[in-house]
Enzyme design. Structure first.
Site, short mmCIF file in Angstrom:
data_model
loop_
_atom_site.label_atom_id
_atom_site.label_comp_id
_atom_site.label_asym_id
_atom_site.label_seq_id
_atom_site.Cartn_x
_atom_site.Cartn_y
_atom_site.Cartn_z
N LYS A 13 0.90 -1.19 -0.07
CA LYS A 13 0.01 0.07 -0.07
C LYS A 13 0.91 1.34 0.03
O LYS A 13 0.72 2.19 -0.68
CB LYS A 13 -0.92 0.02 1.32
CG LYS A 13 -1.84 -1.31 1.34
CD LYS A 13 -2.62 -1.28 2.80
CE LYS A 13 -1.90 -1.19 3.92
NZ LYS A 13 -1.14 -2.23 4.23
N ARG A 88 -9.26 1.41 8.67
CA ARG A 88 -9.03 -0.26 9.00
C ARG A 88 -10.12 -0.94 9.73
O ARG A 88 -9.79 -1.86 9.95
CB ARG A 88 -7.77 0.01 9.89
CG ARG A 88 -6.39 -0.47 9.19
CD ARG A 88 -5.30 -0.55 10.24
NE ARG A 88 -4.21 -1.17 9.91
CZ ARG A 88 -3.16 -0.69 9.37
NH1 ARG A 88 -3.16 0.77 8.81
NH2 ARG A 88 -2.26 -1.26 9.04
N ARG A 127 11.38 -5.86 4.84
CA ARG A 127 11.08 -4.56 4.81
C ARG A 127 12.27 -3.63 5.37
O ARG A 127 12.52 -4.00 6.68
CB ARG A 127 9.78 -4.30 5.30
CG ARG A 127 9.52 -2.91 5.32
CD ARG A 127 8.18 -2.16 5.21
NE ARG A 127 7.34 -2.81 6.34
CZ ARG A 127 5.69 -2.76 6.30
NH1 ARG A 127 5.43 -1.99 5.42
NH2 ARG A 127 5.22 -3.05 7.38
N ARG A 160 11.26 -2.32 11.29
CA ARG A 160 10.22 -1.60 12.30
C ARG A 160 10.04 -2.80 13.30
O ARG A 160 10.06 -4.12 12.87
CB ARG A 160 8.94 -1.61 11.64
CG ARG A 160 8.90 -0.04 10.66
CD ARG A 160 7.77 0.07 9.93
NE ARG A 160 6.51 -0.49 10.30
CZ ARG A 160 5.29 -0.32 9.59
NH1 ARG A 160 5.16 0.03 8.46
NH2 ARG A 160 4.32 -1.03 10.07
N ARG A 171 -0.70 -9.24 13.28
CA ARG A 171 -1.37 -8.09 12.49
C ARG A 171 -2.27 -8.54 11.17
O ARG A 171 -3.34 -8.14 10.98
CB ARG A 171 -0.36 -7.13 11.83
CG ARG A 171 0.31 -6.30 12.64
CD ARG A 171 1.45 -5.81 12.55
NE ARG A 171 1.51 -4.85 11.50
CZ ARG A 171 2.55 -4.37 10.70
NH1 ARG A 171 4.03 -5.10 10.97
NH2 ARG A 171 2.68 -3.80 9.66
P1 ADP Z 1 1.40 -1.41 7.42
O1 ADP Z 1 2.17 -0.79 6.47
O2 ADP Z 1 2.31 -2.72 7.61
O3 ADP Z 1 -0.03 -1.82 6.81
P2 ADP Z 1 0.89 0.91 9.09
O4 ADP Z 1 2.42 1.58 9.15
O5 ADP Z 1 -0.18 1.36 8.18
O6 ADP Z 1 1.59 -0.77 8.70
O7 ADP Z 1 0.42 0.48 10.62
C1 ADP Z 1 1.29 0.32 11.65
C2 ADP Z 1 0.41 0.16 12.80
O8 ADP Z 1 0.07 1.64 13.18
C3 ADP Z 1 -0.98 -0.65 12.85
O9 ADP Z 1 -0.49 -2.10 12.99
C4 ADP Z 1 -1.61 -0.10 13.82
O10 ADP Z 1 -1.21 -0.72 15.06
C5 ADP Z 1 -1.32 1.43 13.67
N1 ADP Z 1 -2.31 2.12 12.68
C6 ADP Z 1 -2.05 2.57 11.51
N2 ADP Z 1 -3.24 2.91 11.10
C7 ADP Z 1 -4.06 2.71 11.84
C8 ADP Z 1 -5.50 2.98 11.77
N3 ADP Z 1 -6.16 3.59 10.54
N4 ADP Z 1 -6.40 2.45 12.98
C9 ADP Z 1 -5.65 1.88 14.03
N5 ADP Z 1 -4.42 1.87 14.02
C10 ADP Z 1 -3.57 2.16 12.98
P1 ADP Z 2 2.37 -1.82 3.14
O1 ADP Z 2 2.33 -0.34 3.31
O2 ADP Z 2 1.08 -2.43 2.76
O3 ADP Z 2 2.43 -2.31 4.62
P2 ADP Z 2 4.75 -1.59 1.83
O4 ADP Z 2 4.43 -0.84 0.61
O5 ADP Z 2 5.58 -1.04 3.01
O6 ADP Z 2 3.52 -2.33 2.32
O7 ADP Z 2 5.53 -2.96 1.27
C1 ADP Z 2 6.06 -3.82 2.01
C2 ADP Z 2 7.49 -4.55 1.67
O8 ADP Z 2 7.29 -5.36 0.44
C3 ADP Z 2 8.61 -3.40 1.25
O9 ADP Z 2 9.79 -3.73 1.96
C4 ADP Z 2 8.42 -3.14 0.03
O10 ADP Z 2 9.75 -2.75 -0.49
C5 ADP Z 2 8.04 -4.49 -0.57
N1 ADP Z 2 7.23 -4.52 -1.67
C6 ADP Z 2 6.31 -3.58 -2.03
N2 ADP Z 2 5.25 -3.93 -3.23
C7 ADP Z 2 6.29 -5.11 -3.48
C8 ADP Z 2 5.85 -5.96 -4.87
N3 ADP Z 2 5.13 -5.54 -5.67
N4 ADP Z 2 6.81 -6.87 -4.92
C9 ADP Z 2 7.77 -7.24 -3.83
N5 ADP Z 2 7.96 -6.52 -3.01
C10 ADP Z 2 7.22 -5.39 -2.61
#
Ligand code: ADP
Ligand code: ADP
Ligand code: ZN
Length: 216
Positions: A13, A88, A127, A160, A171
């Protein structure tokens, strides 16, 4: 244009939201990034959020919804934004729908970046995130030019705390329980667009652009 990204943790995302933001000249609004920024600055909000983030749980809606509303009411969001990590759960989605409707506005598209659980562990263990600018990398799929160093700003890359396997498993459970129902919620509003997130990053982006350029 107002866009929402949904998908499992690690689906890509953030990676795709940054590209969309750049192409369409709209801000990338990530609730996770806002929490991490607050934590880095040691604010009360950041310290509160950390307790939940470390457990792989959602930060309570009382904190999250107000924070997001404040952000999207800032001037740079007037012509649109791409939301990454919000909503979420259903109460967050309903709060957003209601707030937008009050101003005669609505979301244009919800992009579901579809990646099965089997792929998520690999995505998360590799990541790496820049401590300074938040840019994302992957040790195998998107390595930086110099190991451990951000290509964009020269900052230090770190893993992270919540990307440890045990927390990622939690998660994923939270995702299926609380976030996946949004797929149905937005399907019913006929704004849900799914893309295959297992493809190479550039191909995922091309598919998203294709969707955005062909909105009915
Ligand atoms: P990811 O990129 O792996 O989807 P995020 O960076 O979006 O993770 O979120 C990391 C953490 O921050 C989540 O596991 C949650 O604890 C918190 N968080 C982020 N966005 C929200 C939301 N909209 N509502 C509740 N918690 C959130
Ligand atoms: P999210 O925001 O949904 O948690 P990220 O954009 O941070 O996800 O991506 C999670 C990890 O996977 C990062 O290390 C990123 O570089 C990698 N990644 C993202 N998109 C792809 C893809 N299409 N193929 C392989 N690796 C990816
Ligand atoms: Zn950086």
């Amino acid at each position: 244009m107002k866009i929402i990204m949904v998908g499992a943790p690690g689906a890509g995302k953030g990676t795709q939201a940054k590209r969309i933001a750049e192409k369409y000249g709209i801000p990338h609004v990530s609730t996770g990034d806002i929490f991490r920024k607050n934590l880095k600055e040691g604010t009360e909000l950041g310290l509160k959020a950390k307790v939940y983030m470390d457990q792989g749980a959602l930060v309570p809606d009382e904190i999250t919804i107000g924070m997001l509303m404040d952000r999207i009411h800032q001037a740079d969001c007037r012509d649109g934004y791409v939301l990454d990590g919000f909503p979420r759960n259903i109460p967050q989605a309903e709060a957003l729908t209601k707030a937008l409707a009050a101003g005669n506005e609505s979301i244009d598209a919800v992009i579901d970046v579809n990646v099965p659980d089997e792929n998520i562990m690999d995505r998360m263990s590799g990541r790496r995130t820049c401590r300074k600018c938040g840019e994302g990398f992957h040790t195998r799929f998107n390595p930086p030019a110099v190991q451990g160093i951000c290509n964009v700003c020269g900052g230090e890359l770190y893993m992270r705390d919540d990307d440890l396997p045990e927390t990622v498993k939690k998660r994923l459970v939270v995702y299926h329980d609380q976030t996946q129902p949004l797929i149905d919620y937005y399907s019913k509003q006929q704004i849900l667009k799914s893309v295959d997130g297992t493809q190479q990053m550039d191909k995922v982006f091309a598919d998203i652009v294709d969707v955005l350029e062909n909105l009915g």
